[in-house]
Scaffold this active site. Structure first.
Site, PDB file in Angstrom:
ATOM      1  N   ALA A   1       3.714   6.683  -7.646  1.00  0.00           N
ATOM      2  CA  ALA A   1       3.821   6.484  -9.097  1.00  0.00           C
ATOM      3  C   ALA A   1       4.643   5.237  -9.444  1.00  0.00           C
ATOM      4  CB  ALA A   1       4.438   7.727  -9.737  1.00  0.00           C
ATOM      5  N   GLY A   2       5.577   4.856  -8.563  1.00  0.00           N
ATOM      6  CA  GLY A   2       6.367   3.640  -8.813  1.00  0.00           C
ATOM      7  C   GLY A   2       5.477   2.402  -8.820  1.00  0.00           C
ATOM      8  N   HIS A   3       4.584   2.310  -7.821  1.00  0.00           N
ATOM      9  CA  HIS A   3       3.643   1.178  -7.796  1.00  0.00           C
ATOM     10  C   HIS A   3       2.727   1.224  -9.027  1.00  0.00           C
ATOM     11  CE1 HIS A   3       4.259   1.713  -3.305  1.00  0.00           C
ATOM     12  NE2 HIS A   3       4.529   0.436  -3.462  1.00  0.00           N
TER      13      HIS A   3
ATOM     14  N   GLY B   1       0.821  -1.212   0.000  1.00  0.00           N
ATOM     15  CA  GLY B   1       0.000   0.000   0.000  1.00  0.00           C
ATOM     16  C   GLY B   1       0.849   1.254   0.000  1.00  0.00           C
ATOM     17  N   ALA B   2       0.219   2.389   0.404  1.00  0.00           N
ATOM     18  CA  ALA B   2       0.849   3.715   0.325  1.00  0.00           C
ATOM     19  C   ALA B   2       1.374   3.902  -1.097  1.00  0.00           C
ATOM     20  CB  ALA B   2       1.964   3.870   1.363  1.00  0.00           C
TER      21      ALA B   2
ATOM     22  N   GLU C   1      12.368  -3.071  -9.603  1.00  0.00           N
ATOM     23  CA  GLU C   1      13.821  -3.250  -9.485  1.00  0.00           C
ATOM     24  C   GLU C   1      14.379  -2.384  -8.364  1.00  0.00           C
ATOM     25  OE1 GLU C   1      15.679  -2.459 -13.228  1.00  0.00           O
ATOM     26  OE2 GLU C   1      15.234  -4.470 -13.992  1.00  0.00           O
ATOM     27  N   LYS C   2      13.591  -1.436  -7.893  1.00  0.00           N
ATOM     28  CA  LYS C   2      14.028  -0.601  -6.763  1.00  0.00           C
ATOM     29  C   LYS C   2      14.477  -1.483  -5.598  1.00  0.00           C
ATOM     30  CE  LYS C   2      13.650   2.724  -3.514  1.00  0.00           C
ATOM     31  NZ  LYS C   2      13.019   2.058  -2.441  1.00  0.00           N
TER      32      LYS C   2
ATOM     33  N   GLN D   1       8.102  -9.144   7.798  1.00  0.00           N
ATOM     34  CA  GLN D   1       9.300  -8.628   7.136  1.00  0.00           C
ATOM     35  C   GLN D   1       9.848  -7.372   7.814  1.00  0.00           C
ATOM     36  OE1 GLN D   1       7.069  -8.086   3.283  1.00  0.00           O
ATOM     37  NE2 GLN D   1       8.393  -6.306   3.073  1.00  0.00           N
TER      38      GLN D   1
HETATM   39  O1  PAF Z   1       7.978  -4.706  -1.999  1.00  0.00           O
HETATM   40  C1  PAF Z   1       7.016  -4.779  -1.212  1.00  0.00           C
HETATM   41  O2  PAF Z   1       6.150  -3.880  -1.156  1.00  0.00           O
HETATM   42  C2  PAF Z   1       6.905  -5.973  -0.274  1.00  0.00           C
HETATM   43  O3  PAF Z   1       8.156  -6.387   0.171  1.00  0.00           O
HETATM   44  C3  PAF Z   1       6.119  -7.144  -0.905  1.00  0.00           C
HETATM   45  C4  PAF Z   1       6.814  -7.707  -2.122  1.00  0.00           C
HETATM   46  C5  PAF Z   1       4.731  -6.677  -1.271  1.00  0.00           C
HETATM   47  C6  PAF Z   1       5.999  -8.287   0.119  1.00  0.00           C
HETATM   48  O4  PAF Z   1       5.361  -7.858   1.280  1.00  0.00           O
END
Ligand code: PAF
Length: 279
Positions: free
Chosen positions: A35-37, A31-32, A148-149, A61
């Site tokens: 533009a990269g997403h 989330g959040a 790739e970031k 994580q």
């Molecule tokens: O890159 C992310 O946003 C996270 O590490 C991912 C791949 C969604 C896994 O939680």
């Protein structure tokens, strides 16, 4: 666009989507969205017939003292962006849908996860590999898209997919940058205006170092000078600034292609990462 939080409805919704969409893309996110997403989503839309985006701030994580609680959450705005982009379904599970009571499995990828972010964030890539393996099984996409970031993350996911026989494509999408070169990241939102001005030293320094390495300069001195430059530009700590083989992520002391420079450094309370090809 459907927004689904529970596994039962997810399976039903995917069954319906699968009837009309032959190639299904998955864009995993926390989330959040920026533009990269959205570039990942656009890439997925261009290559697939249907797209599922997941939004899940994956607790496993984040290490102790990291920003799990503070991690930006903006589901309404994210959903509006994804709907505008034409996404079919948003999978935003509750924690118990990913980690049910008694959850006891860990996916741990060795080799490519060693050092770099794996060194400064112990356990981070186990959390990533575990959640991504779960997302792959929950959605069963034909292609999954990652930036790739997070270059080491992409290498870990590629290795995990090969090792665990996930046969769908893993597509790496080039980093989107602000006009001054800073890589887009949800964590940029933490930067004060002054820190945002200083943060551009990271891509600038990486670009200069990459040029010097490609010209045949001494790698150890170039990397040392780059770290010193970052510290002089407002960063207060450099986790790593390293040259690695772009495929195996093995350390590189003599320049040979394919090579990648990878760096992580702290500015205020924000840890920024970046990487570029050395060509
Ligand atoms: O890159 C992310 O946003 C996270 O590490 C991912 C791949 C969604 C896994 O939680």
């Amino acid at each position: 666009m459907q927004i689904v939080r529970q596994l039962g409805p997810l399976r039903e919704a995917l069954g319906v989507i699968r009837k009309t969409k032959r190639k299904l893309g998955l864009v995993p996110t926390m989330g959040a969205l920026h533009a990269g997403h959205m570039h990942l989503v656009e890439t997925a839309m261009a290559q697939c017939d249907g797209v599922v985006a997941s939004i899940f701030v994956n607790p496993t994580q984040f290490g102790e003292g990291e920003d799990l609680d503070a991690y930006p959450r903006q589901e309404t705005a994210d959903a509006a962006l994804l709907e505008g982009a034409g996404v079919d379904l948003v999978w935003t599970p509750t924690v118990d849908q990913v980690y049910p009571d008694g959850f006891a499995t860990n996916v741990s990828v060795t080799g490519v996860s060693a050092g770099l972010c794996g060194g400064s964030r112990p356990g981070h890539f186990d959390g990533v590999a575990t959640v991504v393996a779960k997302l792959f099984n929950q959605i069963r996409p034909d292609a999954a898209f990652f930036g790739e970031k997070d270059y080491q993350q992409l290498a870990v996911i590629r290795r995990m997919a090969r090792d665990l026989d996930f046969t769908h494509d893993i597509v790496g999408v080039p980093t989107v940058r602000d006009a001054d070169g800073l890589a887009l990241s949800s964590r940029n939102a933490y930067l004060t205006p002054e820190q945002r001005g200083q943060a551009v030293a990271l891509p600038d320094t990486m670009r200069d170092a990459a040029k010097s390495i490609a010209k045949g300069g001494d790698i150890a001195s170039i990397l040392d000078e780059a770290q010193a430059k970052l510290l002089a530009s407002g960063f207060h700590n450099v986790d790593y600034f390293e040259l690695r083989n772009a495929e195996t992520l093995e350390n590189m002391t003599v320049f040979a292609k394919p090579a990648r420079l990878l760096a992580a450094a702290h500015i205020g309370s924000t840890r920024l990462i970046d990487n570029i090809a050395v060509a």
